[in-house]
Write an enzyme that holds these catalytic residues in place. Structure first.
Site, PDB file in Angstrom:
ATOM      1  N   THR A   1     -64.245  56.834 -25.016  1.00  0.00           N
ATOM      2  CA  THR A   1     -63.010  57.082 -24.271  1.00  0.00           C
ATOM      3  C   THR A   1     -62.271  55.783 -23.987  1.00  0.00           C
ATOM      4  O   THR A   1     -61.041  55.763 -23.886  1.00  0.00           O
ATOM      5  CB  THR A   1     -63.343  57.818 -22.957  1.00  0.00           C
TER       6      THR A   1
ATOM      7  N   ASP B   1     -70.830  59.094 -22.932  1.00  0.00           N
ATOM      8  CA  ASP B   1     -71.727  60.254 -23.029  1.00  0.00           C
ATOM      9  C   ASP B   1     -73.161  59.911 -23.406  1.00  0.00           C
ATOM     10  O   ASP B   1     -74.098  60.539 -22.920  1.00  0.00           O
ATOM     11  CB  ASP B   1     -71.150  61.279 -24.019  1.00  0.00           C
TER      12      ASP B   1
HETATM   13  C1  SIN Z   1     -66.443  58.947 -22.903  1.00  0.00           C
HETATM   14  O1  SIN Z   1     -66.480  57.859 -23.449  1.00  0.00           O
HETATM   15  O2  SIN Z   1     -66.248  59.030 -21.662  1.00  0.00           O
HETATM   16  C2  SIN Z   1     -66.649  60.252 -23.606  1.00  0.00           C
HETATM   17  C3  SIN Z   1     -66.604  60.156 -25.075  1.00  0.00           C
HETATM   18  C4  SIN Z   1     -67.711  59.324 -25.644  1.00  0.00           C
HETATM   19  O3  SIN Z   1     -68.811  59.299 -25.093  1.00  0.00           O
HETATM   20  O4  SIN Z   1     -67.476  58.699 -26.687  1.00  0.00           O
END
Ligand code: SIN
Length: 344
Positions: free
Chosen positions: A28, A109
């Site tokens: 993200t 994640d």
């Molecule tokens: C995030 O980074 O918060 C969710 C997506 C991921 O883990 O790449």
């Protein structure tokens, strides 16, 4: 002792800047949405490392950054092969005299899994700091730029050396072994349950308040490997059947971590299937699905008779990492495996 550690930014005029390698992997923090108010419907891992750096103007005063795009993924799709590539790249960079530390940007994640893997498989005492973001780079109040600034600040600090892999997130510094994601959307998404963070980073200052006691990095025998032993996770819950365990055993898995209820207790139906799996040579590790607290070894009362290993304070996902590394390194016998879980 609470001693604030001066960061290189306060003495930059006197000394050359620390040289930090930045490995971007997606997440993200590198996510983009159609509009700035959108913090949920975005695509992770689409913004390149140059753009990440451009969003943090103060970085150049803290460190000389050498950036590379190691991957561009949503971390839910993290693969074992990428873990190996990443660990090898970190080890190569840290072996260079012209690199003083590594920062890794990652999705939230599976950050806690990658962080623990590197904590055990990196072979250097130089700082390794991971960070991430809960809001995409395109969002109003995106948290990625400040998290990245803070991660570089920690990696540039001599105080971060010898502490294993650290996670700098929302001003806190966590140990890779302890840190877990605890919220789906909150910006304060990471905690080290029961134990707490190692310290904090803010406005160029880095302060550690405690150190991790368990061996890590250069003090472990573990390495990321080309061919990972298959280790899977099953959960215990009301009405659970033995279908999943039987299928995994038939598929030839080397290890199963069970996310048990409460203190690692297991439904009788599942426990019977797992005991039979253990008798066939599958390593069975008992963890808890609760999210904090430890799972004690039951000894003669249960674990020894059933052929199980207890995970201690590792959650099921981190227990899977340690079990895979131990099996890859050649430790499969139950008592020796329990020793691994008691030590690392
Ligand atoms: C995030 O980074 O918060 C969710 C997506 C991921 O883990 O790449």
């Amino acid at each position: 002792m609470n001693t604030p550690v001066p960061t290189p930014s306060s003495s930059a005029a006197a000394r050359p800047l620390p040289r930090i390698a930045l490995l971007a992997t997606g997440g993200t923090i590198a996510g983009a949405a159609p509009d700035a108010a959108n913090t949920a419907g975005y695509q992770a891992g689409v913004i390149g490392v140059a753009q990440l750096l451009a969003a943090v103007p103060g970085l150049g005063a803290i460190a000389d950054i050498q950036a590379e795009q190691a991957a561009s993924i949503d971390s839910k799709d993290m693969a074992l092969a990428l873990w190996t590539t990443l660990a090898q790249r970190v080890n190569t960079l840290l072996a260079q005299d012209d690199i003083d530390g590594v920062v890794i940007t990652h999705g939230t994640d599976t950050l806690e899994e990658t962080a623990y893997l590197l904590h055990l498989a990196v072979k250097s005492a130089k700082p390794v700091v991971m960070t991430a973001a809960m809001r995409p780079a395109s969002a109003l109040s995106a948290d990625g730029p400040l998290n990245l600034l803070n991660a570089v600040t920690v990696a540039a600090s001599p105080a971060a050396a010898g502490q294993g892999v650290l996670v700098a997130f929302n001003n806190r510094i966590h140990c890779a072994r302890d840190v877990v994601k605890v919220s789906t959307y909150a910006v304060d998404a990471f905690q080290s349950p029961e134990i707490g963070a190692l310290g904090w980073v803010q406005d160029g200052r880095v302060e550690f308040q405690r150190r991790a006691l368990r061996p890590h990095t250069v003090a472990t025998p573990f390495a990321a490997v080309e061919r990972w032993p298959q280790v899977e996770i099953v959960a215990s819950y009301a009405g659970v059947s033995r279908v999943a365990v039987d299928a995994l055993v038939a598929a030839g898995v080397r290890g199963i971590v069970v996310a048990g209820t409460g203190n690692g207790s297991i439904h009788a139906t599942l426990q019977q299937a797992l005991a039979e799996a253990a008798a066939q040579g599958v390593a069975i590790v008992r963890a808890s699905r609760v999210g904090s607290g430890h799972v004690m070894h039951n000894g003669a009362a249960s674990d020894d008779a059933l052929g199980f290993v207890s995970a201690g304070t590792l959650n099921p996902y981190k227990a899977r990492v340690l079990l895979a590394l131990a099996l890859a390194q050649g430790t499969a016998e139950r008592v020796a495996l329990q020793g691994v879980f008691d030590r690392y």
